[in-house]
Design a protein around this motif. Structure first.
Motif, PDB file in Angstrom:
ATOM      1  N   GLY A  60      81.846   7.360  53.214  1.00  0.00           N
ATOM      2  CA  GLY A  60      81.589   7.052  54.614  1.00  0.00           C
ATOM      3  C   GLY A  60      80.201   7.433  55.067  1.00  0.00           C
ATOM      4  N   ARG A  61      79.767   8.607  54.666  1.00  0.00           N
ATOM      5  CA  ARG A  61      78.434   9.069  55.082  1.00  0.00           C
ATOM      6  C   ARG A  61      77.344   8.190  54.470  1.00  0.00           C
ATOM      7  NH1 ARG A  61      76.371  13.559  57.418  1.00  0.00           N
ATOM      8  NH2 ARG A  61      74.322  14.238  56.742  1.00  0.00           N
ATOM      9  N   GLN A  62      77.510   7.817  53.196  1.00  0.00           N
ATOM     10  CA  GLN A  62      76.519   6.963  52.540  1.00  0.00           C
ATOM     11  C   GLN A  62      76.441   5.596  53.219  1.00  0.00           C
ATOM     12  OE1 GLN A  62      78.436   7.223  48.694  1.00  0.00           O
ATOM     13  NE2 GLN A  62      76.597   8.173  47.813  1.00  0.00           N
ATOM     14  N   LEU A  63      77.592   5.039  53.532  1.00  0.00           N
ATOM     15  CA  LEU A  63      77.621   3.733  54.183  1.00  0.00           C
ATOM     16  C   LEU A  63      77.080   3.840  55.610  1.00  0.00           C
ATOM     17  CD1 LEU A  63      78.268   0.784  53.884  1.00  0.00           C
ATOM     18  CD2 LEU A  63      80.658   1.291  54.380  1.00  0.00           C
ATOM     19  N   HIS A  64      77.415   4.923  56.276  1.00  0.00           N
ATOM     20  CA  HIS A  64      76.887   5.150  57.627  1.00  0.00           C
ATOM     21  C   HIS A  64      75.355   5.237  57.581  1.00  0.00           C
ATOM     22  CE1 HIS A  64      76.826   6.433  61.773  1.00  0.00           C
ATOM     23  NE2 HIS A  64      76.081   7.474  61.426  1.00  0.00           N
ATOM     24  N   LEU A  65      74.816   5.955  56.608  1.00  0.00           N
ATOM     25  CA  LEU A  65      73.357   6.047  56.465  1.00  0.00           C
ATOM     26  C   LEU A  65      72.747   4.677  56.166  1.00  0.00           C
ATOM     27  CD1 LEU A  65      72.928   9.388  54.483  1.00  0.00           C
ATOM     28  CD2 LEU A  65      72.279   8.937  56.865  1.00  0.00           C
ATOM     29  N   ALA A  66      73.435   3.875  55.356  1.00  0.00           N
ATOM     30  CA  ALA A  66      72.939   2.532  55.055  1.00  0.00           C
ATOM     31  C   ALA A  66      72.852   1.692  56.327  1.00  0.00           C
ATOM     32  CB  ALA A  66      73.835   1.847  54.023  1.00  0.00           C
ATOM     33  N   THR A  67      73.811   1.869  57.224  1.00  0.00           N
ATOM     34  CA  THR A  67      73.766   1.106  58.470  1.00  0.00           C
ATOM     35  C   THR A  67      72.655   1.616  59.380  1.00  0.00           C
ATOM     36  OG1 THR A  67      75.441   2.490  59.544  1.00  0.00           O
ATOM     37  CG2 THR A  67      76.213   0.553  58.374  1.00  0.00           C
ATOM     38  N   ILE A  68      72.449   2.917  59.400  1.00  0.00           N
ATOM     39  CA  ILE A  68      71.357   3.487  60.209  1.00  0.00           C
ATOM     40  C   ILE A  68      70.013   2.999  59.689  1.00  0.00           C
ATOM     41  CG2 ILE A  68      70.143   5.636  60.776  1.00  0.00           C
ATOM     42  CD1 ILE A  68      72.911   6.966  60.951  1.00  0.00           C
ATOM     43  N   GLU A  69      69.900   2.897  58.355  1.00  0.00           N
ATOM     44  CA  GLU A  69      68.655   2.431  57.735  1.00  0.00           C
ATOM     45  C   GLU A  69      68.453   0.930  57.913  1.00  0.00           C
ATOM     46  OE1 GLU A  69      69.148   3.634  53.688  1.00  0.00           O
ATOM     47  OE2 GLU A  69      68.851   5.756  54.139  1.00  0.00           O
ATOM     48  N   GLY A  70      69.425   0.248  58.505  1.00  0.00           N
ATOM     49  CA  GLY A  70      69.294  -1.190  58.739  1.00  0.00           C
ATOM     50  C   GLY A  70      69.556  -2.039  57.520  1.00  0.00           C
ATOM     51  N   LYS A  71      70.356  -1.523  56.587  1.00  0.00           N
ATOM     52  CA  LYS A  71      70.674  -2.298  55.387  1.00  0.00           C
ATOM     53  C   LYS A  71      71.422  -3.563  55.787  1.00  0.00           C
ATOM     54  CE  LYS A  71      69.565   0.718  52.061  1.00  0.00           C
ATOM     55  NZ  LYS A  71      68.727   0.511  50.938  1.00  0.00           N
ATOM     56  N   GLN A  72      71.103  -4.623  55.076  1.00  0.00           N
ATOM     57  CA  GLN A  72      71.811  -5.868  55.300  1.00  0.00           C
ATOM     58  C   GLN A  72      73.088  -5.866  54.469  1.00  0.00           C
ATOM     59  OE1 GLN A  72      68.332  -8.321  54.408  1.00  0.00           O
ATOM     60  NE2 GLN A  72      68.455  -9.087  56.517  1.00  0.00           N
ATOM     61  N   CYS A  73      74.044  -6.676  54.890  1.00  0.00           N
ATOM     62  CA  CYS A  73      75.360  -6.660  54.258  1.00  0.00           C
ATOM     63  C   CYS A  73      75.292  -6.886  52.745  1.00  0.00           C
ATOM     64  CB  CYS A  73      76.285  -7.671  54.921  1.00  0.00           C
ATOM     65  SG  CYS A  73      75.627  -9.349  54.984  1.00  0.00           S
TER      66      CYS A  73
END
Length: 183
Positions: A60-73
């Protein structure tokens, strides 16, 4: 990020109607048995549900960080159609929901999946995508097809054998008649 009490993404802040819609969508997708994400118009993840997290193979934390970093799907969970034929962008372009069946994908742990993917463009420029795992169904269909092909081939062989035996019996009957006529 995957919980309904999480913050509203900056891209959706400002309009009470958009925030309300986003909260309701998030509530709906939270309990879905299918993986689901809400994306902005540039395919950045605004929300993901727990099943999507499992598919992505990230904590969850890794995915949350990916969303904060603006990672695309597609940087988090890539499907065979992502690079050249993004379903979410196509749905947004045509302005209606789209669905594609049996798309190949790979979970974060490397397991190959077959998915039904739905993309729905929403007011405000965001996109809802859902992913249903049909891997087991696809395997059963594949095995069933192999069995049907085997049965078809077996039937053809039996038909050929019956024709051959019928011809042998016809020949034997002709010989028998000829022998009977000579007696």
């Amino acid at each position: 990020m995957s919980h309904e009490s999480g913050p509203i993404p900056a891209a959706l802040r400002g309009s009470r109607e958009q925030e309300h819609t986003f909260r309701n969508l998030r509530r709906l997708l939270e309990g879905s048995p299918d993986a689901a994400v809400i994306l902005d118009g540039e395919r950045r993840i605004l929300y993901f549900n727990p099943v999507y997290q499992q598919y992505a193979g990230l904590r969850g934390r890794q995915l949350h960080l990916a969303t904060i970093e603006g990672k695309q799907c597609f940087e988090v969970f890539c499907l065979e159609i992502c690079e050249n034929a993004c379903l979410g962008l196509r749905a947004q372009q045509v302005g209606r929901p789209l669905r594609v069946d049996e798309i190949a994908g790979r979970r974060g742990d490397g397991e190959e999946l077959k998915l039904i993917v739905n993309a729905v463009p929403m007011e405000g420029g965001f996109i809802v995508e859902t992913y249903r795992d049909v891997t087991a169904d696809a395997r059963v269909q594949s095995k069933y097809k192999v069995l049907l092909d085997h049965e078809r081939r077996t039937k053809e062989i039996l038909e050929q054998t019956v024709q051959e035996r019928t011809e042998e019996l016809r020949q034997a009957n002709v010989e028998l008649s000829r022998t009977h006529g000579q007696l």
